[in-house]
Design an enzyme around this catalytic site. Structure first.
Site, PDB file in Angstrom:
ATOM      1  N   THR A 115      43.336   6.617  52.578  1.00  0.00           N
ATOM      2  CA  THR A 115      43.242   7.653  53.557  1.00  0.00           C
ATOM      3  C   THR A 115      43.730   8.759  52.587  1.00  0.00           C
ATOM      4  O   THR A 115      43.304  10.000  52.898  1.00  0.00           O
ATOM      5  CB  THR A 115      44.500   7.277  54.598  1.00  0.00           C
ATOM      6  OG1 THR A 115      44.086   6.412  55.364  1.00  0.00           O
ATOM      7  CG2 THR A 115      44.989   8.777  55.379  1.00  0.00           C
ATOM      8  N   SER A 132      40.514   0.644  52.143  1.00  0.00           N
ATOM      9  CA  SER A 132      40.901  -0.484  51.438  1.00  0.00           C
ATOM     10  C   SER A 132      40.694  -1.705  52.405  1.00  0.00           C
ATOM     11  O   SER A 132      40.861  -2.780  51.967  1.00  0.00           O
ATOM     12  CB  SER A 132      42.451  -0.479  51.161  1.00  0.00           C
ATOM     13  OG  SER A 132      43.344  -0.569  52.298  1.00  0.00           O
ATOM     14  N   SER A 133      40.344  -1.508  53.356  1.00  0.00           N
ATOM     15  CA  SER A 133      39.679  -2.659  54.350  1.00  0.00           C
ATOM     16  C   SER A 133      38.522  -3.538  53.729  1.00  0.00           C
ATOM     17  O   SER A 133      38.141  -4.615  53.723  1.00  0.00           O
ATOM     18  CB  SER A 133      39.500  -2.233  55.783  1.00  0.00           C
ATOM     19  OG  SER A 133      40.639  -1.893  56.308  1.00  0.00           O
ATOM     20  N   ASP A 173      46.230  -0.340  53.998  1.00  0.00           N
ATOM     21  CA  ASP A 173      45.881  -1.212  54.730  1.00  0.00           C
ATOM     22  C   ASP A 173      46.022  -2.410  53.874  1.00  0.00           C
ATOM     23  O   ASP A 173      46.699  -3.518  54.477  1.00  0.00           O
ATOM     24  CB  ASP A 173      44.567  -1.208  55.440  1.00  0.00           C
ATOM     25  CG  ASP A 173      44.400  -0.391  56.379  1.00  0.00           C
ATOM     26  OD1 ASP A 173      45.586   0.196  56.954  1.00  0.00           O
ATOM     27  OD2 ASP A 173      43.526   0.085  56.922  1.00  0.00           O
ATOM     28  N   THR A 200      56.634 -18.807  55.433  1.00  0.00           N
ATOM     29  CA  THR A 200      57.146 -18.460  56.833  1.00  0.00           C
ATOM     30  C   THR A 200      56.239 -17.279  57.202  1.00  0.00           C
ATOM     31  O   THR A 200      56.105 -16.378  56.464  1.00  0.00           O
ATOM     32  CB  THR A 200      58.580 -18.108  56.818  1.00  0.00           C
ATOM     33  OG1 THR A 200      58.759 -17.744  57.988  1.00  0.00           O
ATOM     34  CG2 THR A 200      58.986 -17.067  55.850  1.00  0.00           C
TER      35      THR A 200
HETATM   36  N1  ASN Z   1      42.360   2.461  56.300  1.00  0.00           N
HETATM   37  C1  ASN Z   1      43.036   3.200  55.186  1.00  0.00           C
HETATM   38  C2  ASN Z   1      42.846   2.286  54.090  1.00  0.00           C
HETATM   39  O1  ASN Z   1      43.835   1.323  53.784  1.00  0.00           O
HETATM   40  C3  ASN Z   1      44.665   3.292  55.613  1.00  0.00           C
HETATM   41  C4  ASN Z   1      45.655   4.053  54.926  1.00  0.00           C
HETATM   42  O2  ASN Z   1      44.967   4.300  53.522  1.00  0.00           O
HETATM   43  N2  ASN Z   1      46.521   4.607  55.666  1.00  0.00           N
HETATM   44  O3  ASN Z   1      42.066   2.490  53.197  1.00  0.00           O
END
Ligand code: ASN
Length: 343
Positions: A15, A60-61, A92, A279
């Site tokens: 982001t 990052s997904s 993420d 856990t």
């Molecule tokens: N979807 C974004 C990512 O992980 C979320 C973020 O960076 N806040 O790339």
């Protein structure tokens, strides 16, 4: 005269460097030059900044072990010429990546700080500037000519944590990460407060960094929930080739006592599957045998994940399998803290 620190920014996406696609309204990554242009303050920092960017920055997904190896290679290539590294990364999966890099970079003696933001850098209320500027300042900290932080950290909203102790806990708040089993290493207020005692102990003699790029992803996570049925369990245990199953148990490492459940685990284990008890709570530790509901797991000698996070457990399992560790040693080494990821 004191030499200025050389800091390398590694831009992977997230982001922090996104803009709104005016047609769809969705956030998309933009390039590194644009990102730096948005933070003129960077020029005022008392260090030499250089940047390397992923050719195509990612949300990052889309992160995976191939990208982890790329980050590790960039650090390896620029290791001697820099005093510290700041990895700009989406929030993420940041805890997974910080965990992975902590294992991939053995004998690390320089700071590698992961950071990002919840709002893009161009947004008026962005949290990106503070996160990025303070991460750079922390990466540049030196005492007696040596880096203060010599491990993989994650900086977000005024706190530097040990990367492999963190979890993303909030998709909305600026305070997006928690590290419930290890206190912050550095806190940012009027001054940067370094908690020396919580940092990884520095070895008396610097060892050459070893970079492990092979991460073996023949691993899976099964989160327990009331109502988990035998078919689901069996289909996971029967995945051909699966080497490690991380069992996210309840509370202090507890699980149902149904015979089909315990027998399923027992026979999978006999067939060579490593089952790790971690856990599903974000804080606290597995303590097998404390309750009747974990006695059988103890008897079965599941691998004890103690107070490790699921993110770090996955990274550690992939790393250990990647080193070609023998089945005999896996449990002992997994239960040994390697990078401060568990007690
Ligand atoms: N979807 C974004 C990512 O992980 C979320 C973020 O960076 N806040 O790339």
């Amino acid at each position: 005269m004191k030499r200025k620190s050389n800091i390398l920014l590694i831009y992977t996406g997230g982001t922090i460097g996104m803009v709104k696609d005016y047609k769809t309204g969705a956030l998309k990554a933009f390039n590194f030059e644009e990102l730096v242009k948005n933070i003129p303050e960077l020029k005022q920092l008392d260090c030499n900044l250089r940047g390397v960017s992923f050719e195509k920055p990612i949300d990052s997904s889309n992160m995976n072990p191939t990208y982890w190896a790329l980050i590790a290679s960039i650090i390896e290539e620029h290791y001697e010429d820099n005093d510290g590294f700041v990895v700009l990364h989406g929030s993420d999966t940041m805890s997974y990546s910080a965990s992975a890099l902590s294992f991939m970079l053995e004998h690390l003696s320089k700071p590698v700080i992961f950071t990002g933001s919840q709002l893009p850098i161009g947004d008026l209320r962005t949290d990106a500037k503070e996160n990025l500027i303070t991460s750079i300042e922390i990466a540049a900290l030196r005492e007696n000519g040596k880096p203060v932080v010599q491990e993989v950290g994650l900086y977000f909203e005024y706190k530097l944590y040990r990367g492999n102790r963190t979890t993303k806990i909030n998709a909305e708040h600026f305070e997006a990460f928690a590290s419930l089993n290890h206190p912050p290493l550095v806190e940012s207020g009027v001054h940067l407060k370094v908690h020396e005692n919580y940092l990884l102990q520095k070895p008396a003699k610097r060892k050459k960094m070893l970079v492990h790029k092979k991460m073996d992803n023949r691993v899976a996570v099964l989160k327990l929930f009331p109502g988990l049925n035998q078919k689901v369990l069996q289909s996971m245990l029967n995945i051909p080739d699966l080497r490690v199953l991380i069992l996210e148990t309840y509370g202090a490492g507890n699980a149902p006592m149904d015979e089909w459940f315990l027998n399923g685990l027992k026979s999978a284990k006999k067939n060579g599957l490593h089952i790790i008890n971690v856990t599903q709570c974000s804080g606290g530790s597995v303590f097998m045998g404390h309750y009747e509901t974990s006695e059988k797991l103890k008897e079965m000698q599941l691998v004890n994940g103690k107070d490790i996070t699921t993110e770090a457990a996955l990274a550690k399992a992939m790393y250990l399998l990647g080193t070609g560790i023998s089945d005999k040693l896996f449990k002992t080494i997994f239960e040994t803290p390697l990078r401060g990821e568990m007690v």
